[in-house]
Design an enzyme around this catalytic site. Structure first.
Site, mmCIF file in Angstrom:
data_model
loop_
_atom_site.group_PDB
_atom_site.id
_atom_site.type_symbol
_atom_site.label_atom_id
_atom_site.label_comp_id
_atom_site.label_asym_id
_atom_site.label_seq_id
_atom_site.Cartn_x
_atom_site.Cartn_y
_atom_site.Cartn_z
ATOM 1 N N ASP A 18 -21.322 1.098 4.599
ATOM 2 C CA ASP A 18 -19.877 1.539 4.094
ATOM 3 C C ASP A 18 -19.745 0.740 2.837
ATOM 4 O O ASP A 18 -19.586 0.939 1.610
ATOM 5 C CB ASP A 18 -18.689 1.544 4.768
ATOM 6 C CG ASP A 18 -19.050 2.030 6.183
ATOM 7 O OD1 ASP A 18 -19.853 2.878 6.407
ATOM 8 O OD2 ASP A 18 -18.155 1.870 7.020
ATOM 9 N N ALA A 54 -10.617 8.950 9.182
ATOM 10 C CA ALA A 54 -11.451 10.090 9.382
ATOM 11 C C ALA A 54 -12.881 9.722 9.440
ATOM 12 O O ALA A 54 -13.585 10.886 9.255
ATOM 13 C CB ALA A 54 -11.178 11.012 8.152
ATOM 14 N N SER A 71 0.914 -1.282 0.212
ATOM 15 C CA SER A 71 -0.055 -0.007 0.019
ATOM 16 C C SER A 71 0.839 1.202 0.125
ATOM 17 O O SER A 71 2.017 1.281 0.834
ATOM 18 C CB SER A 71 -1.003 -0.014 1.265
ATOM 19 O OG SER A 71 -1.452 1.434 1.395
#
Ligand code: ADP
Ligand code: MG
Length: 392
Positions: free
Chosen positions: A184, A132, A77
């Site tokens: 989500d 966040a 990543s």
């Protein structure tokens, strides 16, 4: 002032493919993107079988993938130093750790669902801020899910997308060890540009609701407060338990199922009554918001957003000083409405603002955080964006 630009998807796709070539010395077979999300309204009602109205951010995670000839899986990543390298049969609960669990957990869950998942190399990179409250975790899972489907040779239709939602949920709950309700992943996989997604968390049905703030001269401003007041239990667990306790007392499985809300509120103990009042009124506000969106009445929509914030602050008690400050400052500087979004105790807030005052709102919020000595917030502008898709 920190603004988080979503950038150009095609450029991000080229960059992650280039990184894949640097790491692996060959081209990826494909590149897939999945967005983060913001919930417009309908907070803390998912686990009560309620309604919510999320939309996809233009900020996304990009996953480049190529099949391998052996049974190994590697993941890298751009957001993390450590990579992951393991065998296909060792990806399940307790076998991997750290951020990579969100990615390899998807491979494990699809194998559990009976898919013939091959070994593969994955390189991911993204623009969704981590932690966040904008669901970088689902963006990571869903971008990997599409990559795995391609590597496994599965054509992705709506039924497969629904299966991918379930696999991503299992990855997050069982492998990453973070309980998740499915909101989500559903919006990341099913969102459409210029729409919000009305999601019924009792039967998981969805409906696209047209929502194009730019066409109405408005911006949806997202403010990542960079605050986190979450204790281990997060307050989330205790709110959930309050709701479960109230549902038991009222003799229903889910608070959504209560028929006579006034009688129910009167019957409850003083400590849980405000919690349940939030759930009842918030579900109503989602219905109201959909009407207001469909009528194009954005002034009313803004007021409904603000009413949601007040309910989360005063009845559900999951806000915090930073979130309250964003809301107050946005309203004082011409915003039509504002609210915390996500679980609360930090994370992000949204404000619906006329485009011509957006810069002023951002500056005023940044100035207020500076005056208070808080970590500077980060700003995102969020046109409702497309769901997970192939880019290359
Ligand atoms: P949120 O989903 O609100 O951003 P979470 O705590 O649910 O917050 O998920 C954040 C975690 O997901 C990160 O700490 C990291 O482990 C993982 N994650 C998300 N996106 C990436 C990424 N692009 N690369 C590596 N890990 C990621
Ligand atoms: Mg998350």
């Amino acid at each position: 002032m920190q603004t988080l630009d979503a950038g150009d998807p095609a450029a991000h796709a080229r960059a992650v493919a280039a990184r894949f070539r640097d790491v692996h010395g060959r081209h990826p077979d494909g590149v897939y993107a999945a967005p983060g999300r913001v919930n417009l309204i309908g907070e803390h009602v998912d686990y009560n079988g309620g309604l919510c109205l999320p939309m996809a951010l233009p900020h996304a995670t990009y996953a480049a993938v190529a099949r391998r000839d052996d049974d190994r899986v590697t993941v890298r990543s751009g957001q993390q130093a450590e990579g992951f390298d393991g065998r296909l049969d060792a990806l399940g609960p307790g076998r991997a750790e750290g951020w990579a669990t969100y990615a390899v957990g998807v491979l494990w869950a699809l194998r559990e669902a009976g898919w013939d998942v091959p070994g593969m190399d994955l390189v991911v990179d993204g623009t969704v801020p981590l932690g966040a409250g904008l669901s970088s975790s689902a963006a990571l899972e869903c971008s990997v899910a599409l990559a795995v489907a391609a590597a496994a040779g599965v054509d992705v239709d709506a039924a497969v997308r629904a299966e991918l939602v379930r696999a991503c949920m299992r990855a997050e709950s069982e492998v990453a060890g973070a309980p998740t309700g499915g909101l989500d992943q559903t919006v990341s996989l099913f969102a459409e540009e210029a729409h919000a997604l009305l999601l019924d968390c009792r039967d998981w049905s969805t409906r696209q609701v047209g929502w194009d703030p730019a066409a109405a001269g408005l911006d949806l401003l997202v403010v990542d407060t960079r605050a986190s007041h979450t204790l281990t239990d997060g307050g989330y667990g205790s709110r959930r338990r309050d709701c479960e306790r109230a549902a038991r007392q009222l003799g229903v499985e889910l608070l959504r199922d209560v028929d006579d809300q006034q009688a129910a509120l009167a019957a409850l103990d003083d400590d849980v009554r405000p919690r349940v009042r939030h759930v009842f009124t918030e579900i109503d506000r989602v219905r109201t918001s959909v009407d207001e969106l469909e009528r194009g009445d954005f002034e009313a929509l803004g007021r409904t957003f603000t009413a949601s914030h007040v309910s989360l602050r005063d009845d559900y008690e999951v806000s915090c000083v930073e979130l309250d400050a964003v809301v107050d400052v946005a309203l004082d500087h011409g915003g039509l409405g504002a609210r915390m979004t996500g679980g609360g105790f930090g994370g992000s807030a949204i404000a619906l603002v006329p485009t011509e005052v957006a810069a002023g709102v951002r500056e005023a919020v940044a100035a207020e955080f500076d005056r208070k000595g808080w970590t500077p917030p980060a700003f995102l502008t969020a046109p409702p964006s497309a769901g997970a898709r192939q880019l290359a």
